[in-house]
Design an enzyme around this catalytic site. Structure first.
Site, mmCIF file in Angstrom:
data_model
loop_
_atom_site.group_PDB
_atom_site.id
_atom_site.type_symbol
_atom_site.label_atom_id
_atom_site.label_comp_id
_atom_site.label_asym_id
_atom_site.label_seq_id
_atom_site.Cartn_x
_atom_site.Cartn_y
_atom_site.Cartn_z
ATOM 1 N N HIS A 48 29.981 53.711 81.732
ATOM 2 C CA HIS A 48 31.339 54.046 82.167
ATOM 3 C C HIS A 48 32.130 54.796 81.090
ATOM 4 O O HIS A 48 33.026 55.572 81.401
ATOM 5 C CB HIS A 48 32.094 52.803 82.650
ATOM 6 C CG HIS A 48 33.041 53.151 83.753
ATOM 7 N ND1 HIS A 48 33.092 52.498 84.953
ATOM 8 C CD2 HIS A 48 33.962 54.147 83.852
ATOM 9 C CE1 HIS A 48 34.004 53.067 85.725
ATOM 10 N NE2 HIS A 48 34.549 54.060 85.083
ATOM 11 N N THR A 49 31.778 54.600 79.820
ATOM 12 C CA THR A 49 32.502 55.293 78.745
ATOM 13 C C THR A 49 32.351 56.816 78.888
ATOM 14 O O THR A 49 33.293 57.570 78.638
ATOM 15 C CB THR A 49 32.025 54.797 77.364
ATOM 16 O OG1 THR A 49 32.040 53.364 77.374
ATOM 17 C CG2 THR A 49 32.911 55.288 76.253
ATOM 18 N N GLU A 70 23.735 56.881 76.183
ATOM 19 C CA GLU A 70 22.732 55.828 76.412
ATOM 20 C C GLU A 70 21.421 56.560 76.654
ATOM 21 O O GLU A 70 21.289 57.264 77.667
ATOM 22 C CB GLU A 70 23.156 55.003 77.629
ATOM 23 C CG GLU A 70 22.564 53.620 77.677
ATOM 24 C CD GLU A 70 23.139 52.795 78.823
ATOM 25 O OE1 GLU A 70 24.103 52.040 78.610
ATOM 26 O OE2 GLU A 70 22.611 52.902 79.941
ATOM 27 N N CYS A 99 25.943 53.326 57.885
ATOM 28 C CA CYS A 99 25.584 54.145 56.714
ATOM 29 C C CYS A 99 24.880 53.301 55.669
ATOM 30 O O CYS A 99 24.268 53.824 54.750
ATOM 31 C CB CYS A 99 26.833 54.800 56.133
ATOM 32 S SG CYS A 99 27.914 53.655 55.248
ATOM 33 N N CYS A 105 29.503 48.053 56.181
ATOM 34 C CA CYS A 105 28.054 47.859 56.284
ATOM 35 C C CYS A 105 27.578 46.790 55.298
ATOM 36 O O CYS A 105 26.633 46.061 55.575
ATOM 37 C CB CYS A 105 27.313 49.170 56.045
ATOM 38 S SG CYS A 105 27.423 50.295 57.458
ATOM 39 N N CYS A 114 31.208 50.453 60.634
ATOM 40 C CA CYS A 114 30.916 51.390 59.537
ATOM 41 C C CYS A 114 32.063 52.379 59.314
ATOM 42 O O CYS A 114 32.566 52.972 60.266
ATOM 43 C CB CYS A 114 29.625 52.135 59.865
ATOM 44 S SG CYS A 114 29.201 53.421 58.685
ATOM 45 N N CYS A 178 23.027 51.196 74.742
ATOM 46 C CA CYS A 178 24.463 50.892 74.888
ATOM 47 C C CYS A 178 24.677 49.634 75.722
ATOM 48 O O CYS A 178 24.937 48.569 75.192
ATOM 49 C CB CYS A 178 25.255 52.058 75.468
ATOM 50 S SG CYS A 178 26.980 51.585 75.734
ATOM 51 N N ARG A 375 22.534 50.771 86.396
ATOM 52 C CA ARG A 375 22.242 51.951 85.602
ATOM 53 C C ARG A 375 21.383 52.928 86.385
ATOM 54 O O ARG A 375 20.420 52.530 87.065
ATOM 55 C CB ARG A 375 21.528 51.576 84.306
ATOM 56 C CG ARG A 375 22.470 51.017 83.250
ATOM 57 C CD ARG A 375 23.682 51.900 83.039
ATOM 58 N NE ARG A 375 24.380 51.602 81.795
ATOM 59 C CZ ARG A 375 25.657 51.265 81.704
ATOM 60 N NH1 ARG A 375 26.403 51.144 82.789
ATOM 61 N NH2 ARG A 375 26.208 51.059 80.528
HETATM 62 P P1 NAD Z 1 31.056 49.679 85.402
HETATM 63 O O1 NAD Z 1 32.069 50.593 85.964
HETATM 64 O O2 NAD Z 1 29.650 49.806 85.867
HETATM 65 O O3 NAD Z 1 31.527 48.158 85.626
HETATM 66 C C1 NAD Z 1 32.871 47.740 85.522
HETATM 67 C C2 NAD Z 1 33.149 46.744 86.647
HETATM 68 O O4 NAD Z 1 34.458 46.180 86.447
HETATM 69 C C3 NAD Z 1 33.149 47.365 88.049
HETATM 70 O O5 NAD Z 1 32.224 46.675 88.884
HETATM 71 C C4 NAD Z 1 34.595 47.205 88.528
HETATM 72 O O6 NAD Z 1 34.695 46.968 89.924
HETATM 73 C C5 NAD Z 1 35.044 45.988 87.717
HETATM 74 N N1 NAD Z 1 36.501 45.885 87.562
HETATM 75 C C6 NAD Z 1 37.380 46.881 87.280
HETATM 76 N N2 NAD Z 1 38.639 46.378 87.196
HETATM 77 C C7 NAD Z 1 38.547 45.044 87.426
HETATM 78 C C8 NAD Z 1 39.494 43.975 87.475
HETATM 79 N N3 NAD Z 1 40.794 44.194 87.256
HETATM 80 N N4 NAD Z 1 39.040 42.733 87.736
HETATM 81 C C9 NAD Z 1 37.710 42.512 87.947
HETATM 82 N N5 NAD Z 1 36.782 43.472 87.916
HETATM 83 C C10 NAD Z 1 37.189 44.725 87.661
HETATM 84 O O7 NAD Z 1 31.139 49.861 83.792
HETATM 85 P P2 NAD Z 1 30.100 49.468 82.624
HETATM 86 O O8 NAD Z 1 29.285 50.672 82.271
HETATM 87 O O9 NAD Z 1 29.414 48.176 82.944
HETATM 88 O O10 NAD Z 1 31.128 49.267 81.417
HETATM 89 C C11 NAD Z 1 32.061 48.191 81.449
HETATM 90 C C12 NAD Z 1 33.134 48.396 80.390
HETATM 91 O O11 NAD Z 1 32.583 48.242 79.077
HETATM 92 C C13 NAD Z 1 33.771 49.781 80.419
HETATM 93 O O12 NAD Z 1 35.159 49.635 80.132
HETATM 94 C C14 NAD Z 1 33.073 50.491 79.270
HETATM 95 O O13 NAD Z 1 33.806 51.591 78.770
HETATM 96 C C15 NAD Z 1 32.987 49.343 78.282
HETATM 97 N N6 NAD Z 1 32.018 49.505 77.171
HETATM 98 C C16 NAD Z 1 32.368 48.947 75.972
HETATM 99 C C17 NAD Z 1 31.492 49.017 74.902
HETATM 100 C C18 NAD Z 1 31.805 48.334 73.590
HETATM 101 O O14 NAD Z 1 31.024 48.430 72.642
HETATM 102 N N7 NAD Z 1 32.925 47.588 73.477
HETATM 103 C C19 NAD Z 1 30.260 49.673 75.071
HETATM 104 C C20 NAD Z 1 29.923 50.180 76.332
HETATM 105 C C21 NAD Z 1 30.801 50.093 77.381
HETATM 106 ZN ZN ZN Z 2 28.209 53.034 76.726
#
Ligand code: NAD
Ligand code: ZN
Length: 382
Positions: A48-49, A70, A99, A105, A114, A178, A375
Protein backbone atom coordinates in the site's frame (compact mmCIF):
# COMPACT_ATOMS: atom_id res chain seq x y z
CA UNK A 1 28.42 -11.66 -21.96
CA UNK A 2 28.92 -9.40 -18.96
CA UNK A 3 26.95 -6.18 -18.79
CA UNK A 4 29.03 -4.85 -15.87
CA UNK A 5 30.08 -1.25 -16.31
CA UNK A 6 27.64 -0.68 -19.16
CA UNK A 7 24.30 1.06 -19.39
CA UNK A 8 21.52 -1.56 -19.49
CA UNK A 9 18.35 -0.93 -21.49
CA UNK A 10 15.33 -2.70 -20.06
CA UNK A 11 11.63 -2.31 -19.33
CA UNK A 12 10.37 -0.32 -16.37
CA UNK A 13 6.91 0.81 -15.28
CA UNK A 14 7.15 4.60 -15.06
CA UNK A 15 4.75 6.77 -13.06
CA UNK A 16 4.63 10.05 -15.04
CA UNK A 17 1.95 11.73 -12.96
CA UNK A 18 0.14 11.20 -9.66
CA UNK A 19 -2.71 8.70 -9.91
CA UNK A 20 -2.30 8.01 -13.65
CA UNK A 21 -1.68 4.44 -14.86
CA UNK A 22 2.00 3.48 -15.03
CA UNK A 23 3.42 3.07 -18.49
CA UNK A 24 5.91 0.41 -19.49
CA UNK A 25 8.89 2.18 -21.07
CA UNK A 26 12.35 1.29 -22.20
CA UNK A 27 14.71 2.91 -19.71
CA UNK A 28 18.47 3.21 -19.42
CA UNK A 29 19.91 1.94 -16.15
CA UNK A 30 23.39 3.32 -15.39
CA UNK A 31 26.05 1.12 -13.80
CA UNK A 32 26.22 1.07 -9.99
CA UNK A 33 28.46 3.72 -8.41
CA UNK A 34 30.44 3.57 -5.17
CA UNK A 35 28.75 1.30 -2.54
CA UNK A 36 25.94 0.49 -4.99
CA UNK A 37 24.66 -2.72 -6.53
CA UNK A 38 22.74 -3.27 -9.76
CA UNK A 39 20.08 -5.95 -9.40
CA UNK A 40 18.07 -7.89 -11.99
CA UNK A 41 14.61 -7.88 -10.44
CA UNK A 42 12.67 -11.09 -11.07
CA UNK A 43 9.60 -10.55 -8.90
CA UNK A 44 7.97 -7.56 -7.29
CA UNK A 45 4.69 -7.12 -5.45
CA UNK A 46 2.61 -4.12 -4.63
CA UNK A 47 2.38 -2.75 -1.09
CA UNK A 48 0.00 0.00 0.00
CA UNK A 49 2.94 2.38 0.54
CA UNK A 50 3.58 2.36 -3.25
CA UNK A 51 -0.04 3.30 -3.81
CA UNK A 52 0.16 6.26 -1.36
CA UNK A 53 3.17 7.71 -3.20
CA UNK A 54 1.58 7.06 -6.57
CA UNK A 55 -1.68 8.79 -5.52
CA UNK A 56 0.43 11.44 -3.79
CA UNK A 57 -2.50 12.80 -1.83
CA UNK A 58 -0.77 15.22 0.51
CA UNK A 59 2.74 13.88 -0.15
CA UNK A 60 5.42 15.75 -2.07
CA UNK A 61 4.94 14.90 -5.75
CA UNK A 62 8.10 13.59 -7.42
CA UNK A 63 7.59 12.49 -11.02
CA UNK A 64 8.48 10.84 -13.32
CA UNK A 65 9.33 8.09 -10.89
CA UNK A 66 9.81 4.33 -10.75
CA UNK A 67 7.96 3.02 -7.70
CA UNK A 68 8.20 -0.42 -6.08
CA UNK A 69 9.94 -1.72 -2.95
CA UNK A 70 8.77 -5.30 -2.32
CA UNK A 71 10.90 -7.51 -4.57
CA UNK A 72 13.47 -10.23 -5.12
CA UNK A 73 16.25 -10.61 -7.65
CA UNK A 74 19.84 -11.43 -8.54
CA UNK A 75 22.89 -9.14 -8.38
CA UNK A 76 24.06 -8.25 -11.91
CA UNK A 77 27.10 -6.13 -10.97
CA UNK A 78 28.54 -4.20 -8.05
CA UNK A 79 30.11 -0.75 -7.76
CA UNK A 80 33.39 0.33 -6.22
CA UNK A 81 33.92 -0.62 -2.60
CA UNK A 82 31.24 -3.31 -2.44
CA UNK A 83 32.78 -6.37 -0.81
CA UNK A 84 29.87 -8.28 0.74
CA UNK A 85 27.92 -8.82 -2.50
CA UNK A 86 28.85 -10.17 -5.89
CA UNK A 87 27.20 -10.89 -9.24
CA UNK A 88 24.89 -13.89 -9.01
CA UNK A 89 23.93 -13.39 -5.34
CA UNK A 90 20.22 -13.84 -4.63
CA UNK A 91 18.92 -10.77 -2.84
CA UNK A 92 15.97 -8.85 -1.46
CA UNK A 93 16.19 -5.06 -1.85
CA UNK A 94 14.85 -3.38 1.30
CA UNK A 95 13.26 0.07 1.49
CA UNK A 96 15.20 1.02 4.58
CA UNK A 97 18.89 0.33 5.14
CA UNK A 98 21.65 -0.45 7.55
CA UNK A 99 25.04 1.26 7.24
CA UNK A 100 26.40 -0.68 10.25
CA UNK A 101 28.35 2.41 11.39
CA UNK A 102 25.95 5.08 12.67
CA UNK A 103 24.73 5.55 16.25
CA UNK A 104 21.47 3.81 15.38
CA UNK A 105 23.04 0.79 13.69
CA UNK A 106 25.48 0.43 16.60
CA UNK A 107 22.91 1.02 19.35
CA UNK A 108 21.42 -1.86 21.26
CA UNK A 109 18.34 0.28 21.94
CA UNK A 110 17.06 0.55 18.37
CA UNK A 111 17.17 -1.75 15.42
CA UNK A 112 16.57 -0.11 12.12
CA UNK A 113 16.57 3.68 12.26
CA UNK A 114 19.89 4.01 10.38
CA UNK A 115 21.02 7.64 10.10
CA UNK A 116 22.27 7.24 6.54
CA UNK A 117 19.82 4.82 4.94
CA UNK A 118 16.57 5.20 6.87
CA UNK A 119 13.57 5.29 4.53
CA UNK A 120 13.23 8.61 2.73
CA UNK A 121 10.15 8.81 0.53
CA UNK A 122 10.91 12.34 -0.66
CA UNK A 123 14.37 11.61 -2.06
CA UNK A 124 14.41 10.51 -5.68
CA UNK A 125 18.17 10.36 -6.24
CA UNK A 126 21.09 8.20 -5.12
CA UNK A 127 23.19 9.28 -2.13
CA UNK A 128 26.59 8.87 -3.80
CA UNK A 129 26.19 11.77 -6.23
CA UNK A 130 22.64 13.13 -5.86
CA UNK A 131 21.77 11.81 -9.34
CA UNK A 132 19.41 9.18 -10.70
CA UNK A 133 20.56 5.92 -12.28
CA UNK A 134 17.43 5.76 -14.47
CA UNK A 135 16.83 7.81 -17.59
CA UNK A 136 14.81 7.85 -20.80
CA UNK A 137 16.72 9.41 -23.71
CA UNK A 138 18.89 11.13 -21.14
CA UNK A 139 15.98 12.57 -19.11
CA UNK A 140 16.32 11.51 -15.46
CA UNK A 141 13.64 9.32 -13.87
CA UNK A 142 13.45 9.48 -10.06
CA UNK A 143 13.95 6.59 -7.65
CA UNK A 144 11.56 5.60 -4.86
CA UNK A 145 12.79 4.66 -1.33
CA UNK A 146 16.12 3.66 -2.87
CA UNK A 147 14.68 0.49 -4.40
CA UNK A 148 12.51 1.28 -7.48
CA UNK A 149 11.70 -2.35 -8.16
CA UNK A 150 9.12 -1.79 -10.93
CA UNK A 151 12.04 -2.16 -13.33
CA UNK A 152 13.81 -5.19 -14.78
CA UNK A 153 17.08 -3.71 -13.47
CA UNK A 154 17.55 -1.31 -10.58
CA UNK A 155 20.42 0.24 -8.64
CA UNK A 156 20.36 0.08 -4.83
CA UNK A 157 22.77 1.11 -2.04
CA UNK A 158 24.55 -1.99 -0.69
CA UNK A 159 23.18 -1.22 2.79
CA UNK A 160 19.66 -1.82 1.42
CA UNK A 161 20.37 -5.30 0.08
CA UNK A 162 19.80 -8.53 2.03
CA UNK A 163 21.77 -11.45 0.61
CA UNK A 164 19.64 -14.54 0.99
CA UNK A 165 19.98 -18.31 0.75
CA UNK A 166 20.37 -19.10 -2.99
CA UNK A 167 18.02 -22.07 -2.67
CA UNK A 168 15.12 -19.87 -1.44
CA UNK A 169 12.35 -19.61 -4.07
CA UNK A 170 12.58 -15.99 -5.24
CA UNK A 171 8.86 -15.77 -6.01
CA UNK A 172 7.68 -16.88 -2.56
CA UNK A 173 10.20 -14.84 -0.53
CA UNK A 174 9.44 -11.60 -2.41
CA UNK A 175 6.88 -10.27 0.15
CA UNK A 176 9.40 -10.85 2.97
CA UNK A 177 11.18 -7.71 1.76
CA UNK A 178 8.35 -5.56 3.11
CA UNK A 179 4.87 -6.75 4.10
CA UNK A 180 5.65 -10.02 5.85
CA UNK A 181 8.49 -8.77 8.04
CA UNK A 182 6.66 -5.52 8.79
CA UNK A 183 3.57 -7.27 10.15
CA UNK A 184 5.09 -10.42 11.64
CA UNK A 185 7.88 -8.47 13.36
CA UNK A 186 5.46 -5.87 14.75
CA UNK A 187 3.78 -8.65 16.71
CA UNK A 188 6.67 -11.01 17.48
CA UNK A 189 9.41 -8.43 18.12
CA UNK A 190 7.46 -5.46 19.44
CA UNK A 191 3.97 -6.33 20.77
CA UNK A 192 5.35 -9.66 22.08
CA UNK A 193 2.11 -11.32 23.19
CA UNK A 194 2.54 -14.15 25.67
CA UNK A 195 1.02 -17.56 25.17
CA UNK A 196 -2.70 -17.46 25.92
CA UNK A 197 -3.05 -13.68 25.56
CA UNK A 198 -5.62 -11.90 23.38
CA UNK A 199 -4.57 -9.85 20.35
CA UNK A 200 -6.54 -7.43 18.14
CA UNK A 201 -5.34 -6.79 14.59
CA UNK A 202 -6.57 -3.69 12.76
CA UNK A 203 -6.40 -3.95 8.95
CA UNK A 204 -6.39 -7.26 7.10
CA UNK A 205 -4.06 -6.57 4.19
CA UNK A 206 -0.87 -8.58 3.90
CA UNK A 207 0.76 -6.52 6.67
CA UNK A 208 -2.11 -7.09 9.12
CA UNK A 209 -2.41 -10.78 8.31
CA UNK A 210 1.35 -11.20 8.78
CA UNK A 211 0.84 -9.55 12.19
CA UNK A 212 -1.98 -12.07 12.83
CA UNK A 213 0.38 -14.92 11.89
CA UNK A 214 2.79 -13.54 14.48
CA UNK A 215 0.02 -13.66 17.10
CA UNK A 216 -0.85 -17.26 16.16
CA UNK A 217 2.80 -18.33 16.34
CA UNK A 218 3.11 -16.67 19.80
CA UNK A 219 0.17 -18.80 20.98
CA UNK A 220 -2.50 -16.09 21.30
CA UNK A 221 -5.78 -17.47 22.64
CA UNK A 222 -7.98 -15.04 20.69
CA UNK A 223 -7.10 -13.10 17.56
CA UNK A 224 -9.72 -10.43 16.92
CA UNK A 225 -9.54 -8.91 13.44
CA UNK A 226 -10.93 -5.48 12.59
CA UNK A 227 -11.52 -4.23 9.04
CA UNK A 228 -14.03 -2.04 7.21
CA UNK A 229 -13.94 -4.21 4.09
CA UNK A 230 -15.99 -7.41 4.55
CA UNK A 231 -14.27 -8.91 1.49
CA UNK A 232 -11.09 -9.08 3.52
CA UNK A 233 -12.73 -11.35 6.13
CA UNK A 234 -13.06 -14.24 3.64
CA UNK A 235 -9.34 -14.21 2.87
CA UNK A 236 -8.49 -13.81 6.54
CA UNK A 237 -10.25 -17.02 7.57
CA UNK A 238 -7.14 -18.96 6.49
CA UNK A 239 -5.01 -17.15 9.08
CA UNK A 240 -6.18 -18.50 12.41
CA UNK A 241 -8.29 -15.47 13.26
CA UNK A 242 -10.91 -16.27 15.87
CA UNK A 243 -13.29 -13.28 15.59
CA UNK A 244 -14.08 -10.59 13.05
CA UNK A 245 -15.32 -7.09 13.83
CA UNK A 246 -16.46 -4.57 11.25
CA UNK A 247 -16.71 -1.10 12.85
CA UNK A 248 -19.50 -0.29 10.36
CA UNK A 249 -21.74 -2.88 12.06
CA UNK A 250 -21.88 -0.93 15.33
CA UNK A 251 -23.11 2.49 16.33
CA UNK A 252 -20.39 2.96 18.93
CA UNK A 253 -16.60 3.20 18.66
CA UNK A 254 -15.00 -0.14 17.85
CA UNK A 255 -12.69 0.12 20.88
CA UNK A 256 -15.77 -0.05 23.11
CA UNK A 257 -16.97 -3.14 21.24
CA UNK A 258 -13.63 -4.88 21.78
CA UNK A 259 -13.42 -3.88 25.45
CA UNK A 260 -16.86 -5.45 25.97
CA UNK A 261 -16.00 -8.59 23.99
CA UNK A 262 -12.91 -9.20 26.11
CA UNK A 263 -14.08 -8.05 29.53
CA UNK A 264 -11.72 -5.06 29.77
CA UNK A 265 -9.63 -4.99 26.61
CA UNK A 266 -7.16 -7.06 24.63
CA UNK A 267 -3.65 -7.71 25.92
CA UNK A 268 -2.03 -6.57 22.66
CA UNK A 269 -3.13 -4.76 19.51
CA UNK A 270 -1.36 -4.14 16.22
CA UNK A 271 -2.61 -1.45 13.81
CA UNK A 272 -1.90 -2.06 10.10
CA UNK A 273 -4.33 0.30 8.33
CA UNK A 274 -2.78 3.76 7.95
CA UNK A 275 -6.03 5.27 9.30
CA UNK A 276 -5.47 7.52 12.31
CA UNK A 277 -8.95 6.64 13.57
CA UNK A 278 -7.99 2.96 13.60
CA UNK A 279 -4.73 3.88 15.39
CA UNK A 280 -6.66 5.58 18.18
CA UNK A 281 -9.11 2.65 18.43
CA UNK A 282 -6.23 0.16 18.49
CA UNK A 283 -4.68 2.00 21.41
CA UNK A 284 -7.88 2.53 23.37
CA UNK A 285 -8.94 -1.13 23.09
CA UNK A 286 -5.96 -2.52 25.03
CA UNK A 287 -6.39 -3.51 28.66
CA UNK A 288 -5.31 -1.02 31.31
CA UNK A 289 -2.42 -2.09 33.53
CA UNK A 290 -0.51 -4.02 30.86
CA UNK A 291 -1.97 -3.58 27.37
CA UNK A 292 0.45 -2.77 24.54
CA UNK A 293 -0.56 -1.25 21.19
CA UNK A 294 1.81 -1.17 18.21
CA UNK A 295 1.25 1.21 15.28
CA UNK A 296 2.47 0.15 11.84
CA UNK A 297 0.31 1.93 9.23
CA UNK A 298 1.61 4.99 7.38
CA UNK A 299 -0.65 7.95 8.30
CA UNK A 300 -1.66 10.89 6.14
CA UNK A 301 0.74 13.82 6.29
CA UNK A 302 -1.48 16.06 8.46
CA UNK A 303 -2.88 13.38 10.78
CA UNK A 304 -2.63 13.81 14.56
CA UNK A 305 -3.09 11.08 17.16
CA UNK A 306 -5.48 12.20 19.90
CA UNK A 307 -6.30 10.31 23.07
CA UNK A 308 -6.86 11.32 26.68
CA UNK A 309 -3.57 11.18 28.64
CA UNK A 310 -5.35 9.11 31.32
CA UNK A 311 -5.41 6.25 28.82
CA UNK A 312 -1.62 6.20 29.09
CA UNK A 313 -1.47 6.95 32.82
CA UNK A 314 -3.52 3.85 33.45
CA UNK A 315 -0.48 1.89 32.27
CA UNK A 316 -1.17 1.21 28.67
CA UNK A 317 1.80 1.32 26.30
CA UNK A 318 1.77 2.84 22.83
CA UNK A 319 4.58 1.91 20.47
CA UNK A 320 5.40 2.15 16.78
CA UNK A 321 7.26 -0.38 14.69
CA UNK A 322 9.19 0.13 11.54
CA UNK A 323 9.91 -2.86 9.25
CA UNK A 324 8.96 -5.14 12.14
CA UNK A 325 12.00 -3.93 14.08
CA UNK A 326 14.25 -6.09 11.87
CA UNK A 327 17.69 -4.95 10.76
CA UNK A 328 17.43 -5.26 6.99
CA UNK A 329 20.91 -6.52 6.14
CA UNK A 330 21.77 -8.45 9.32
CA UNK A 331 18.41 -10.05 10.18
CA UNK A 332 16.70 -10.82 6.86
CA UNK A 333 19.04 -13.60 5.63
CA UNK A 334 18.28 -15.46 8.84
CA UNK A 335 14.55 -14.73 8.54
CA UNK A 336 14.60 -16.33 5.07
CA UNK A 337 16.51 -19.36 6.42
CA UNK A 338 13.95 -19.79 9.19
CA UNK A 339 11.17 -19.62 6.60
CA UNK A 340 12.96 -22.27 4.51
CA UNK A 341 13.41 -24.52 7.57
CA UNK A 342 9.71 -24.09 8.41
CA UNK A 343 10.65 -22.56 11.78
CA UNK A 344 8.52 -19.42 11.26
CA UNK A 345 5.22 -21.19 10.82
CA UNK A 346 4.33 -18.89 7.88
CA UNK A 347 2.91 -20.23 4.64
CA UNK A 348 3.79 -17.67 1.97
CA UNK A 349 1.28 -19.13 -0.50
CA UNK A 350 -1.56 -17.75 1.62
CA UNK A 351 -0.26 -14.21 1.06
CA UNK A 352 0.37 -14.38 -2.68
CA UNK A 353 -3.21 -14.48 -3.94
CA UNK A 354 -2.66 -13.11 -7.46
CA UNK A 355 0.08 -13.00 -10.05
CA UNK A 356 0.46 -10.96 -13.23
CA UNK A 357 2.91 -10.44 -16.09
CA UNK A 358 4.80 -7.12 -15.94
CA UNK A 359 2.71 -5.62 -18.75
CA UNK A 360 -0.41 -5.85 -16.54
CA UNK A 361 1.09 -4.10 -13.48
CA UNK A 362 -1.74 -1.53 -13.39
CA UNK A 363 -4.19 -4.31 -12.54
CA UNK A 364 -2.30 -4.83 -9.28
CA UNK A 365 -3.13 -1.22 -8.36
CA UNK A 366 -6.82 -1.89 -9.07
CA UNK A 367 -6.74 -4.97 -6.82
CA UNK A 368 -5.10 -3.01 -3.99
CA UNK A 369 -7.52 -0.08 -4.28
CA UNK A 370 -10.51 -2.42 -4.22
CA UNK A 371 -9.09 -4.59 -1.44
CA UNK A 372 -9.12 -7.70 -3.65
CA UNK A 373 -6.70 -10.40 -2.51
CA UNK A 374 -3.51 -9.78 -0.57
CA UNK A 375 -0.22 -9.64 -2.44
CA UNK A 376 -0.15 -9.63 -6.23
CA UNK A 377 3.15 -11.01 -7.53
CA UNK A 378 4.39 -9.33 -10.70
CA UNK A 379 6.69 -11.37 -12.96
CA UNK A 380 9.23 -8.94 -14.43
CA UNK A 381 10.41 -11.45 -17.02
CA UNK A 382 6.93 -12.33 -18.29
P1 NAD B 1 -3.83 -2.92 2.54
O1 NAD B 1 -4.49 -1.79 1.87
O2 NAD B 1 -3.70 -4.20 1.79
O3 NAD B 1 -4.56 -3.23 3.94
C1 NAD B 1 -5.06 -2.21 4.78
C2 NAD B 1 -6.41 -2.68 5.33
O4 NAD B 1 -6.84 -1.74 6.33
C3 NAD B 1 -7.52 -2.75 4.28
O5 NAD B 1 -8.09 -4.06 4.28
C4 NAD B 1 -8.52 -1.68 4.73
O6 NAD B 1 -9.87 -2.04 4.46
C5 NAD B 1 -8.25 -1.62 6.23
N1 NAD B 1 -8.67 -0.36 6.86
C6 NAD B 1 -8.51 0.90 6.39
N2 NAD B 1 -9.01 1.80 7.27
C7 NAD B 1 -9.50 1.08 8.32
C8 NAD B 1 -10.14 1.43 9.55
N3 NAD B 1 -10.37 2.71 9.87
N4 NAD B 1 -10.50 0.44 10.38
C9 NAD B 1 -10.25 -0.86 10.06
N5 NAD B 1 -9.66 -1.25 8.93
C10 NAD B 1 -9.28 -0.29 8.06
O7 NAD B 1 -2.37 -2.38 2.99
P2 NAD B 1 -1.02 -3.17 3.41
O8 NAD B 1 -0.12 -3.27 2.22
O9 NAD B 1 -1.36 -4.40 4.19
O10 NAD B 1 -0.37 -2.07 4.36
C11 NAD B 1 -0.99 -1.73 5.60
C12 NAD B 1 -0.39 -0.45 6.16
O11 NAD B 1 0.96 -0.67 6.59
C13 NAD B 1 -0.32 0.70 5.16
O12 NAD B 1 -0.61 1.91 5.85
C14 NAD B 1 1.13 0.68 4.72
O13 NAD B 1 1.57 1.91 4.19
C15 NAD B 1 1.78 0.35 6.05
N6 NAD B 1 3.18 -0.15 5.99
C16 NAD B 1 4.00 0.20 7.03
C17 NAD B 1 5.30 -0.27 7.07
C18 NAD B 1 6.20 0.03 8.24
O14 NAD B 1 7.37 -0.38 8.24
N7 NAD B 1 5.72 0.71 9.30
C19 NAD B 1 5.76 -1.09 6.03
C20 NAD B 1 4.87 -1.48 5.02
C21 NAD B 1 3.58 -1.01 5.00
ZN1 ZN C 1 5.81 -1.83 1.82
Amino acid sequence: MSTAGQVIRCKAAVAWEAGKPLSIEEVEVAPPQKQEVRIKILFTSLCHTDVYYWECKGYTPLFPRILGHEASGIVESVGEGVTDLQPGDHVLPIFTGECKKCRHCLSEETNNMCDLLRINCDRGVMLADGKTRFSINGKPIYHFVGTSTFSQYTVVHEGQVAKINPTAPLDKVCPISCGICTGFGATVNVAKPRKGQTVAIFGLGAVGLAAAEGARVCGASRIIAVDLNPRRFEEAKKFGITEFVNPKDYNKPVQEVIVEMTGGGVDRSVECTGSVQAMISAFECVHDGWGVCVLVGVPKIDDAFKTHPLNLLSERTLKGAFYGNYKPVSDIPNFVNKYMNKELGIDMDKFITHSLPFADINKAFDYMLQGIGLRCLIHLDA
